[in-house]
Design a protein around this motif. Structure first.
Motif, mmCIF file in Angstrom:
data_model
loop_
_atom_site.group_PDB
_atom_site.id
_atom_site.type_symbol
_atom_site.label_atom_id
_atom_site.label_comp_id
_atom_site.label_asym_id
_atom_site.label_seq_id
_atom_site.Cartn_x
_atom_site.Cartn_y
_atom_site.Cartn_z
ATOM 1 N N SER A 65 0.837 -1.212 0.000
ATOM 2 C CA SER A 65 0.000 0.000 0.000
ATOM 3 C C SER A 65 0.872 1.263 0.000
ATOM 4 C CB SER A 65 -0.945 -0.001 1.204
ATOM 5 O OG SER A 65 -0.188 0.223 2.374
ATOM 6 N N LYS A 66 2.142 1.114 0.288
ATOM 7 C CA LYS A 66 3.057 2.262 0.222
ATOM 8 C C LYS A 66 3.585 2.432 -1.197
ATOM 9 C CE LYS A 66 2.919 3.326 4.550
ATOM 10 N NZ LYS A 66 2.296 4.611 4.936
ATOM 11 N N ASN A 67 4.017 1.312 -1.798
ATOM 12 C CA ASN A 67 4.556 1.359 -3.157
ATOM 13 C C ASN A 67 4.000 0.177 -3.940
ATOM 14 O OD1 ASN A 67 6.012 1.176 -5.502
ATOM 15 N ND2 ASN A 67 8.043 1.246 -4.541
ATOM 16 N N PRO A 68 3.109 0.443 -4.907
ATOM 17 C CA PRO A 68 2.505 -0.657 -5.674
ATOM 18 C C PRO A 68 3.535 -1.514 -6.410
ATOM 19 C CG PRO A 68 1.945 1.492 -6.614
ATOM 20 C CD PRO A 68 2.637 1.760 -5.313
ATOM 21 N N ASN A 69 4.713 -0.948 -6.696
ATOM 22 C CA ASN A 69 5.764 -1.744 -7.362
ATOM 23 C C ASN A 69 6.476 -2.655 -6.375
ATOM 24 O OD1 ASN A 69 5.214 -0.270 -9.665
ATOM 25 N ND2 ASN A 69 6.815 1.245 -9.233
ATOM 26 N N GLY A 70 6.337 -2.371 -5.089
ATOM 27 C CA GLY A 70 6.957 -3.215 -4.064
ATOM 28 C C GLY A 70 8.458 -3.034 -3.932
ATOM 29 N N THR A 71 8.996 -2.009 -4.580
ATOM 30 C CA THR A 71 10.463 -1.836 -4.548
ATOM 31 C C THR A 71 10.879 -0.793 -3.501
ATOM 32 O OG1 THR A 71 10.215 -0.197 -6.314
ATOM 33 C CG2 THR A 71 10.826 -2.420 -6.984
ATOM 34 N N THR A 72 12.148 -0.900 -3.094
ATOM 35 C CA THR A 72 12.764 0.177 -2.318
ATOM 36 C C THR A 72 13.670 0.936 -3.285
ATOM 37 O OG1 THR A 72 14.580 -1.291 -1.636
ATOM 38 C CG2 THR A 72 12.698 -1.056 -0.112
ATOM 39 N N PRO A 73 13.824 2.240 -3.125
ATOM 40 C CA PRO A 73 13.357 3.097 -2.038
ATOM 41 C C PRO A 73 11.994 3.741 -2.301
ATOM 42 C CG PRO A 73 14.759 4.369 -3.499
ATOM 43 C CD PRO A 73 14.691 2.979 -4.077
ATOM 44 N N CYS A 74 11.409 4.250 -1.196
ATOM 45 C CA CYS A 74 10.231 5.124 -1.210
ATOM 46 C C CYS A 74 10.486 6.214 -0.195
ATOM 47 C CB CYS A 74 9.022 4.424 -0.640
ATOM 48 S SG CYS A 74 8.113 3.433 -1.708
ATOM 49 N N LEU A 75 10.016 7.380 -0.490
ATOM 50 C CA LEU A 75 10.183 8.490 0.455
ATOM 51 C C LEU A 75 8.800 9.023 0.800
ATOM 52 C CD1 LEU A 75 12.749 9.793 1.619
ATOM 53 C CD2 LEU A 75 12.690 11.430 -0.262
ATOM 54 N N GLU A 76 8.538 9.138 2.096
ATOM 55 C CA GLU A 76 7.207 9.551 2.546
ATOM 56 C C GLU A 76 7.323 10.767 3.455
ATOM 57 O OE1 GLU A 76 5.136 6.579 4.920
ATOM 58 O OE2 GLU A 76 3.221 7.282 4.118
ATOM 59 N N LYS A 77 6.423 11.714 3.219
ATOM 60 C CA LYS A 77 6.373 12.886 4.106
ATOM 61 C C LYS A 77 4.915 13.212 4.347
ATOM 62 C CE LYS A 77 8.028 17.508 4.834
ATOM 63 N NZ LYS A 77 7.553 18.765 4.268
ATOM 64 N N ASP A 78 4.513 13.125 5.581
ATOM 65 C CA ASP A 78 3.116 13.409 5.953
ATOM 66 C C ASP A 78 2.133 12.705 5.012
ATOM 67 O OD1 ASP A 78 4.097 14.910 8.025
ATOM 68 O OD2 ASP A 78 4.044 16.777 6.889
ATOM 69 N N GLU A 79 2.358 11.437 4.784
ATOM 70 C CA GLU A 79 1.509 10.547 3.980
ATOM 71 C C GLU A 79 1.549 10.816 2.473
ATOM 72 O OE1 GLU A 79 -2.282 9.962 5.877
ATOM 73 O OE2 GLU A 79 -1.273 9.589 7.793
ATOM 74 N N ASP A 80 2.380 11.748 2.030
ATOM 75 C CA ASP A 80 2.629 11.873 0.590
ATOM 76 C C ASP A 80 3.829 10.986 0.302
ATOM 77 O OD1 ASP A 80 0.635 13.757 0.136
ATOM 78 O OD2 ASP A 80 1.953 15.391 0.794
ATOM 79 N N ILE A 81 3.690 10.137 -0.708
ATOM 80 C CA ILE A 81 4.762 9.149 -0.912
ATOM 81 C C ILE A 81 5.216 9.096 -2.366
ATOM 82 C CG2 ILE A 81 3.121 7.208 -1.152
ATOM 83 C CD1 ILE A 81 5.296 5.722 0.692
ATOM 84 N N VAL A 82 6.522 8.982 -2.562
ATOM 85 C CA VAL A 82 7.074 8.852 -3.920
ATOM 86 C C VAL A 82 8.051 7.677 -3.937
ATOM 87 C CG1 VAL A 82 6.838 11.338 -4.391
ATOM 88 C CG2 VAL A 82 9.011 10.456 -3.559
ATOM 89 N N TRP A 83 8.205 7.050 -5.089
ATOM 90 C CA TRP A 83 9.114 5.918 -5.201
ATOM 91 C C TRP A 83 9.927 6.026 -6.477
ATOM 92 C CZ3 TRP A 83 3.737 5.264 -4.989
ATOM 93 C CH2 TRP A 83 3.110 5.009 -6.209
ATOM 94 N N ASP A 84 10.888 5.156 -6.607
ATOM 95 C CA ASP A 84 11.887 5.082 -7.683
ATOM 96 C C ASP A 84 13.036 6.049 -7.360
ATOM 97 O OD1 ASP A 84 11.969 3.796 -10.686
ATOM 98 O OD2 ASP A 84 13.220 5.568 -10.436
ATOM 99 N N SER A 85 14.257 5.504 -7.367
ATOM 100 C CA SER A 85 15.391 6.278 -6.840
ATOM 101 C C SER A 85 15.600 7.625 -7.532
ATOM 102 C CB SER A 85 16.671 5.444 -6.892
ATOM 103 O OG SER A 85 16.990 5.070 -8.207
ATOM 104 N N THR A 86 15.366 7.667 -8.857
ATOM 105 C CA THR A 86 15.565 8.945 -9.549
ATOM 106 C C THR A 86 14.638 9.994 -8.941
ATOM 107 O OG1 THR A 86 15.922 7.638 -11.529
ATOM 108 C CG2 THR A 86 15.619 9.980 -11.849
ATOM 109 N N ILE A 87 13.410 9.547 -8.642
ATOM 110 C CA ILE A 87 12.393 10.484 -8.161
ATOM 111 C C ILE A 87 12.577 10.771 -6.669
ATOM 112 C CG2 ILE A 87 9.890 10.756 -7.885
ATOM 113 C CD1 ILE A 87 9.903 8.913 -10.570
ATOM 114 N N THR A 88 12.920 9.747 -5.880
ATOM 115 C CA THR A 88 13.142 10.006 -4.447
ATOM 116 C C THR A 88 14.334 10.959 -4.265
ATOM 117 O OG1 THR A 88 14.447 7.966 -4.276
ATOM 118 C CG2 THR A 88 12.147 7.824 -3.598
ATOM 119 N N CYS A 89 15.340 10.806 -5.119
ATOM 120 C CA CYS A 89 16.512 11.697 -5.003
ATOM 121 C C CYS A 89 16.138 13.132 -5.383
ATOM 122 C CB CYS A 89 17.664 11.188 -5.867
ATOM 123 S SG CYS A 89 18.401 9.685 -5.194
ATOM 124 N N GLU A 90 15.366 13.277 -6.457
ATOM 125 C CA GLU A 90 14.899 14.619 -6.869
ATOM 126 C C GLU A 90 14.054 15.244 -5.768
ATOM 127 O OE1 GLU A 90 15.311 16.600 -9.316
ATOM 128 O OE2 GLU A 90 16.172 15.368 -10.903
#
Ligand SMILES: N[C@@H](CCC(=O)N[C@@H](CS)C(=O)NCC(=O)O)C(=O)O
Length: 238
Positions: A65-90
């Motif tokens: 329910s955090k990341n439909p792809n099931g991969t790490t990493p994911c970055l979450e802030k106050d229930e807003d969540i993003v995944w995929d390293s290129t995007i988490t780094c940005e």
């Protein structure tokens, strides 16, 4: 210490640790190269954040329910969540103002992005084939491809004439490539590192950089993890 808290690698039945308002959370795995990219970026930003480590072979049920792809990493802030390293780094670079990791000049930024793209298509896949995912009978091919392209990377750094690809300090471009170079110990028997003196010097300078130190895994632990991986033992807490 910017990492406020770090869990062990949570497994299937582990409960979801409660979110703390305002505190950024990284879902990570200690041996995941993509997660390490994000740890490097957050360390470079002197960000305060917590790490929830995920056991990738026995993921907690709530992780889907955090990341439909099931991969790490994911970055979450106050229930807003993003995944995929290129995007988490940005995203990490954008939400923490300190120490911007891209050049301000649009052309220089475009060139860094092209280099990351080259690295993603020509260097790290060959590294993976030489280490974690070998293909029988193709060892020499992947070795030649890896050497040829690390050579091109070296030429790029020589042309830039700077200590790091990002200039006098490591930038996004350095952090995006680093996890695979930290793991050079896995190539000790097959890769002629001395043929790449500029990359060796860059590597030495990276090892001394504070963000790299903060996100580092020592060589002996890399070797231990790798030995276990080869035997299908997925141990992440050392
Ligand atoms: N393109 C993704 C790749 C992420 C990825 O493949 N992560 C691996 C661990 S290094 C993973 O989560 N594997 C578990 C799975 O795919 O189920 C990124 O850049 O974040």
């Amino acid at each position: 210490m910017p990492v406020v808290e770090e869990t062990k690698h949570l497994e299937v039945d582990a409960p979801l640790p409660p979110l703390k308002k305002g505190l950024v959370r990284l879902y990570s795995n200690r041996f995941c190269v993509f997660s390490q990219r994000t740890r490097l970026v957050l360390a470079a930003k002197s960000a305060n954040y917590e790490i929830i480590n995920i056991h990738l072979k026995k993921k907690p049920t709530w992780y889907a329910s955090k990341n439909p792809n099931g991969t790490t990493p994911c970055l979450e802030k106050d229930e807003d969540i993003v995944w995929d390293s290129t995007i988490t780094c940005e995203y990490g670079n954008d939400i923490f103002a300190e120490n911007p990791l891209w050049p301000t000049d649009p052309l220089a930024k475009a060139k860094d992005r092209m280099l990351i793209d080259f690295f993603n298509s020509k260097i790290f896949p060959n590294f993976m084939k030489l280490t974690f995912y070998p293909v029988e009978g193709k060892e020499e091919f992947y070795q030649q491809e890896y050497e040829k392209n690390v050579g091109k990377l070296q030429e790029n750094l020589v042309e830039r004439g700077t200590t790091f690809f990002g200039g006098s300090q490591p930038g996004m471009v350095d952090y995006m490539m680093w996890p695979w170079f930290e793991r050079w110990v896995l190539l000790d028997d097959i890769f002629p590192k001395d043929n790449f003196p500029t990359i060796l010097t860059w590597r030495k300078n990276m090892i001394a950089a504070p963000a790299v130190k903060e996100a580092a895994i020592p060589d002996d632990i890399h070797l231990e993890y790798f030995k276990n991986f080869k035997q299908n033992i997925f141990q992440y807490d050392y």
